[in-house]
Motif scaffolding. Structure first.
Motif, short mmCIF file in Angstrom:
data_model
loop_
_atom_site.label_atom_id
_atom_site.label_comp_id
_atom_site.label_asym_id
_atom_site.label_seq_id
_atom_site.Cartn_x
_atom_site.Cartn_y
_atom_site.Cartn_z
N CYS A 220 0.84 -1.20 0.00
CA CYS A 220 0.00 0.00 0.00
C CYS A 220 0.88 1.25 0.00
O CYS A 220 1.31 1.71 1.05
CB CYS A 220 -0.90 -0.02 1.24
SG CYS A 220 -1.90 1.47 1.35
N SER A 222 0.90 4.49 0.12
CA SER A 222 0.29 5.77 0.48
C SER A 222 0.31 5.86 1.99
O SER A 222 -0.17 4.94 2.67
CB SER A 222 -1.16 5.81 -0.02
OG SER A 222 -1.99 6.59 0.83
N GLU A 224 -1.33 7.80 4.15
CA GLU A 224 -2.63 7.85 4.78
C GLU A 224 -3.41 6.56 4.51
O GLU A 224 -4.05 6.01 5.40
CB GLU A 224 -3.43 9.05 4.28
CG GLU A 224 -4.76 9.15 4.98
CD GLU A 224 -5.20 10.59 5.20
OE1 GLU A 224 -4.71 11.47 4.48
OE2 GLU A 224 -6.04 10.82 6.08
N GLY A 225 -3.32 6.03 3.28
CA GLY A 225 -3.96 4.75 2.96
C GLY A 225 -3.44 3.65 3.87
O GLY A 225 -4.19 2.77 4.29
N ARG A 228 -5.17 3.88 7.14
CA ARG A 228 -6.56 3.42 6.95
C ARG A 228 -6.62 1.89 6.87
O ARG A 228 -7.53 1.28 7.40
CB ARG A 228 -7.16 4.02 5.69
CG ARG A 228 -7.34 5.54 5.65
CD ARG A 228 -8.41 6.07 6.57
NE ARG A 228 -7.87 6.41 7.88
CZ ARG A 228 -7.10 7.48 8.15
NH1 ARG A 228 -6.80 8.35 7.20
NH2 ARG A 228 -6.64 7.70 9.37
N MET A 229 -5.65 1.28 6.19
CA MET A 229 -5.63 -0.18 6.05
C MET A 229 -5.44 -0.83 7.43
O MET A 229 -6.07 -1.84 7.74
CB MET A 229 -4.49 -0.62 5.12
CG MET A 229 -4.65 -0.19 3.68
SD MET A 229 -5.77 -1.21 2.72
CE MET A 229 -4.64 -2.52 2.20
N ALA A 232 -8.64 -0.49 9.45
CA ALA A 232 -9.69 -1.38 8.95
C ALA A 232 -9.38 -2.85 9.26
O ALA A 232 -10.17 -3.73 8.94
CB ALA A 232 -9.88 -1.18 7.44
N VAL A 234 -6.80 -4.79 8.15
CA VAL A 234 -6.30 -5.58 7.03
C VAL A 234 -4.98 -6.25 7.40
O VAL A 234 -4.67 -7.33 6.92
CB VAL A 234 -6.14 -4.67 5.78
CG1 VAL A 234 -5.44 -5.41 4.66
CG2 VAL A 234 -7.50 -4.17 5.33
N GLN A 243 2.48 10.05 13.33
CA GLN A 243 1.29 9.99 12.47
C GLN A 243 0.09 9.36 13.17
O GLN A 243 -1.04 9.50 12.69
CB GLN A 243 1.63 9.20 11.20
CG GLN A 243 0.70 9.48 10.05
CD GLN A 243 1.06 8.69 8.81
OE1 GLN A 243 2.12 8.09 8.74
NE2 GLN A 243 0.17 8.68 7.84
#
Lengths: 296, 296
Positions: A220, A222, A224-225, A228-229, A232, A234, A243
């Motif tokens: 991944c 990114s 920020e992604g 998020r992963m 979530a 993952v 961060q």
């Protein structure tokens, strides 16, 4: 002297990633830009651009871009002394390569006052360290922020500080995979999230736990992604402590194995002949970055 | 039949961005991987890789990677029916190109349950739409999420929803540049932040305000870095409403000209012959994405 109209056309095509937009930026027709590039190539006897989408500088073209960048920085100094030499826009563009995690965290806070004061527009390029330093060597960027110390020829490197990285995951993920509590030996058996093929942080963390062998991971690229992963559920992954302050405080993310952090050094690479502007940015970073990297 | 050992070596070199890591992933020596690539090239009579860093597939190599991706997806279906055909790891890798802003916001929440259920590892690639669709056409990715509707040959496209973008800036920036209140005509006179040369959102917004001509902008190709730059007062910019809910609520960012939003459509592009796995992911996205994109 060199015909800078031709070099400016080359720089515009590379910076705007196309002939049409370069022409718009220069206030020229597209065919005028093409002719300037062709004339430059005829004089040099070699191609300066690969006509791909977006167009890319050849080795000769990169050497010219390097020269354009340095001349622009020196012009900037000239304009400070002789303001009547300033062009209409009055803002200088500075191209910097940096790692995604710095950009996602402290970078903007470190440079915003300086950009406003010096009337500089930043052209930021997110690159891992090898590519960033290669782009510096080829003159595509004026400076590079990365974890590697060794400067390229003609440049200096400065240690700005260390960024601590923590291994984190969502509470649901921890509950699902570690119902009995997090065991170091099990971390390599569950999926991780990795930024890209060059991101070895998760591998280093697993090694630090004394575990050998490969593990499954999502890719991944990114910052920020990535968070998020993890939120979530993952996978688990290494993120800058800066961060995820809020996420750790609110319990949206948990630290696996607290006390086990990785420190990543941050080096600022800049040209020795980069003029006052680059020297000023370097001074500003040396002054403000340690305070931004320190734990809150 | 094709010798898949050779194709797997090619895929590993491209996926792991190097011979050394490809060898580690395949459990082979580096020279064994090199020999397989050379044998493949000898059989084809043409190069499949450019030996750059990282190595890149030639046109012939891309056609082979396209084939490998499709075969892997079909193998996945076979293994569902005949579980004894599954390889040891048991997880499938799916490569998807998507826009940075989707990855920074709703993507992880949409796919996490599906990844866990189907035991899929994602290999995400952040690309703007033209590059994403080109990588789909060349077989480097199995699906692509972007703003363009037109599918590539052999693929379908589906509208998942619209992402609203708002023009925002920090309170200090608004105070400094618009002490009398935000006037549409002045927006083009102050620096913006733009994601990259292909990001036309800020230009479209300025046009929508009826203002013509160029404006100054910083380039910042990172979704989270973009928001940090706006918060630090470096410029104004267009961000997904989803990404700045907290910042707008707490007042860290202000909306310029409320009521003026831009809607960006999101299309999911996927291969028609992508097998059950890709069809399942498509169904999941169609089911969950509208709820995630809807205003909170």
């Amino acid at each position: 002297m060199v015909d800078y109209k031709l070099l400016a056309a080359l720089a515009a095509v590379v910076e705007h990633a196309g002939f049409e937009r370069a022409a718009a930026a220069l206030g020229l027709s597209q065919s005028a830009v093409s002719q300037r590039i062709k004339l430059l190539e005829a004089r040099l006897g070699t191609a300066v651009l690969v006509r791909s989408a977006p167009p890319q500088a050849t080795a000769a073209g990169q050497r010219l871009l390097n020269h354009v960048q340095q001349v622009r920085l020196l012009e900037r100094d000239l304009q400070t002394d002789l303001p009547q030499m300033a062009d209409a826009a009055g803002r200088t563009r500075l191209r910097v390569a940096l790692n995604a995690d710095s950009l996602a965290t402290w970078w903007a806070a470190a440079v915003s006052a300086w950009c406003e004061r010096e009337r500089v527009l930043l052209d930021l390029q997110v690159e891992d360290q090898d590519v960033g330093l290669r782009r510096m060597r080829s003159g595509e960027v004026a400076a590079c922020l990365c974890a590697a110390e060794q400067p390229v020829a003609g440049a200096r490197s400065l240690l700005l500080g260390q960024m601590p990285y923590l291994a984190v995951a969502s509470p649901a993920f921890v509950q699902r995979h570690f119902p009995q509590g997090v065991m170091a030996a099990d971390v390599a058996r569950i999926p991780a999230v990795v930024f890209g093929p060059d991101d070895r942080l998760q591998h280093r963390f697993v090694q630090q736990l004394g575990v050998t062998g490969e593990f499954d991971y999502h890719l991944c690229p990114s910052s920020e992604g990535f968070v998020r992963m993890l939120e979530a559920g993952v996978g688990w992954g290494m993120v800058p402590a800066l961060q995820v302050t809020d996420e750790l405080q609110s319990g949206r993310l948990l630290q696996l194995l607290p006390g086990q952090a990785l420190q990543v050094p941050l080096y600022w690479h800049y040209w020795r002949s980069g003029g006052q502007l680059l020297a000023g940015l370097t001074d500003e970073l040396v002054r403000v970055v340690p305070g931004l990297l320190a734990p809150a």
